[in-house]
Write a protein that holds these residues in place. Structure first.
Motif, PDB file in Angstrom:
ATOM      1  N   LEU A 209       0.835  -1.207   0.000  1.00 23.21           N
ATOM      2  CA  LEU A 209       0.000   0.000   0.000  1.00 23.21           C
ATOM      3  C   LEU A 209       0.868   1.254   0.000  1.00 23.21           C
ATOM      4  O   LEU A 209       0.607   2.225  -0.726  1.00 23.21           O
ATOM      5  N   ASP A 210       1.938   1.237   0.808  1.00 23.48           N
ATOM      6  CA  ASP A 210       2.838   2.404   0.845  1.00 23.48           C
ATOM      7  C   ASP A 210       3.480   2.640  -0.528  1.00 23.48           C
ATOM      8  O   ASP A 210       3.596   3.793  -0.973  1.00 23.48           O
ATOM      9  N   THR A 211       3.895   1.562  -1.177  1.00 23.07           N
ATOM     10  CA  THR A 211       4.494   1.711  -2.512  1.00 23.07           C
ATOM     11  C   THR A 211       3.491   2.337  -3.477  1.00 23.07           C
ATOM     12  O   THR A 211       3.810   3.287  -4.223  1.00 23.07           O
ATOM     13  N   LEU A 212       2.277   1.817  -3.426  1.00 23.42           N
ATOM     14  CA  LEU A 212       1.211   2.319  -4.299  1.00 23.42           C
ATOM     15  C   LEU A 212       0.979   3.821  -4.064  1.00 23.42           C
ATOM     16  O   LEU A 212       0.869   4.618  -5.009  1.00 23.42           O
ATOM     17  N   MET A 213       0.932   4.190  -2.804  1.00 22.31           N
ATOM     18  CA  MET A 213       0.676   5.591  -2.458  1.00 22.31           C
ATOM     19  C   MET A 213       1.825   6.492  -2.911  1.00 22.31           C
ATOM     20  O   MET A 213       1.612   7.541  -3.525  1.00 22.31           O
ATOM     21  N   LYS A 214       3.071   6.076  -2.592  1.00 27.31           N
ATOM     22  CA  LYS A 214       4.232   6.929  -2.923  1.00 27.31           C
ATOM     23  C   LYS A 214       4.363   7.092  -4.421  1.00 27.31           C
ATOM     24  O   LYS A 214       4.796   8.142  -4.904  1.00 27.31           O
ATOM     25  N   ALA A 215       3.970   6.044  -5.190  1.00 26.95           N
ATOM     26  CA  ALA A 215       4.140   6.087  -6.640  1.00 26.95           C
ATOM     27  C   ALA A 215       2.965   6.790  -7.340  1.00 26.95           C
ATOM     28  O   ALA A 215       2.945   6.865  -8.569  1.00 26.95           O
ATOM     29  N   LEU A 217      -0.487   9.017  -5.541  1.00 24.87           N
ATOM     30  CA  LEU A 217      -1.044  10.207  -4.890  1.00 24.87           C
ATOM     31  C   LEU A 217      -0.021  11.008  -4.105  1.00 24.87           C
ATOM     32  O   LEU A 217      -0.117  12.239  -4.030  1.00 24.87           O
ATOM     33  N   GLY A 218       0.939  10.316  -3.480  1.00 23.93           N
ATOM     34  CA  GLY A 218       1.903  11.018  -2.636  1.00 23.93           C
ATOM     35  C   GLY A 218       2.624  12.106  -3.411  1.00 23.93           C
ATOM     36  O   GLY A 218       2.572  13.282  -3.055  1.00 23.93           O
TER      37      GLY A 218
END
Ligand SMILES: NC(=O)c1ccc[n+]([C@@H]2O[C@H](COP(=O)([O-])OP(=O)(O)OC[C@H]3O[C@@H](n4cnc5c(N)ncnc54)[C@H](O)[C@@H]3O)[C@@H](O)[C@H]2O)c1
Length: 309
Positions: A209-215, A217-218
């Protein structure tokens, strides 16, 4: 400027380092027995994210004391960073107000308690100088400070706070209404709610999930924010087109968002997956926090540069 930092935990120590990096005389007060050691230990990592990168130079402008009255005497700003409990902060500000100069700006770093409630038992002259100046962690690196006045905060106090935090290189944003959690933490809470729902549903694990977010919306939101992003997403027709085209589906999507229960099993899943991805304990914390700070600083610098091309 002379500044008192009241409470030397994660947030207070970072504020102290930032204030010192901008040439201010800082006094840090906290009843903790290891106050001096805590300052000494935190400064090298904090200095790495601040102009000058010089922990010894910062230390030369930071005094420590267990005596609150001594800490706040003669200061222009008090930045309070004690425990997040209403009664505690009320008592702390009553003590601060007894010993600080009559014209000192009184700011709390509170993540969610509004200034009106903290100031309730305090006289008008104190309430007029008290407001929330809520940083995002880590305060010495993330630009935002939410400025949230209470019902009795004077307009001159708000203006002084906006100018003061801007002069410290921060991005102060004034909220026009106070509400628990202010604005940035409410947004974070909405994201975390759905993130935990996705993890508990087995769609992705915590690291994924963190990877998805950073790549996605982040980075996007550091560049344009939700509304500008939506506007640009509509092409030349902009947000008008987006609202016609996607508006109904957007509202339908809100009905499908998750409302996870944080029971024992849910907590164990979130903790287990997060620790599996990033480790745990003081050494893992130091390494991950240093990496986070390096990346955030690089992002800040790249964005500043892009703004000025
Ligand atoms: N941690 C975050 O991500 C974050 C972000 C933004 C704002 N905040 C807010 O900042 C404040 C501090 O949070 P933190 O995470 O640094 O907490 P923390 O637990 O790390 O630190 C709190 C400190 O307050 C000290 N303290 C206790 N009694 C005191 C007293 N009478 N006088 C002075 N200090 C006293 C404690 O010894 C401790 O060092 C809270 O209001 C919190 O909501 C936290």
């Amino acid at each position: 400027m002379r500044i008192a930092v009241v409470g030397a935990g994660t947030i207070g120590l970072a504020w102290a380092a930032l204030f010192a990096a901008y040439g201010n005389d800082v006094t840090v007060t906290d009843p903790r027995d290891d106050l001096d050691a805590a300052v000494d230990e935190a400064l090298p990592m904090l200095a790495a994210g601040l102009p000058g990168n010089d922990a010894a130079d910062l230390r030369s402008r930071i005094r420590t004391t267990h005596d609150l009255a001594e800490a706040v005497a003669g200061v222009q700003l008090v930045q309070e960073n004690g425990p997040e409990k209403l009664e505690f902060k009320r008592q702390l500000f009553a003590d601060i107000a007894r010993h600080a100069p009559d014209d000192a700006l009184l700011a709390t770093s509170s993540s969610g308690i509004v200034a009106t409630l903290i100031a309730e038992p305090l006289p008008d002259l104190v309430a007029a100088r008290l407001l929330v100046a809520h940083p995002f962690n880590p305060p010495h690196i993330v630009p935002l400070v939410e400025i949230v006045p209470g019902e009795r905060t004077a307009e001159t106090t708000v203006e002084a706070a906006m100018a003061l935090y801007a002069a410290l290189g921060k991005t102060p944003v004034r909220l026009h209404k106070e509400l628990p959690g202010f604005a940035a933490n409410r947004l974070q809470s909405a994201v975390l709610q759905e993130a935990i729902h996705l993890v508990l549903s087995g769609v992705v694990d915590a690291g994924e999930l963190d990877t998805l977010m950073k790549a996605s919306l982040g980075g996007r939101y550091a560049v344009v924010g939700p509304f500008e992003s939506f506007h640009l997403g509509g092409g030349p027709g902009g947000v008008r087109h987006m609202m016609e085209h996607l508006g109904p589906g957007l509202a339908e999507g809100w009905q499908r968002l998750g409302h996870p229960e944080l029971d024992g099993d849910a907590v164990a899943t979130v903790v287990g997956q997060t620790e599996a991805a990033y480790g745990s304990g003081p050494e893992a914390y130091r390494q991950r926090a240093a990496l986070r700070d390096r990346k955030q600083l690089a992002l800040n610098a790249a964005l500043r540069q892009a703004d000025h091309v």
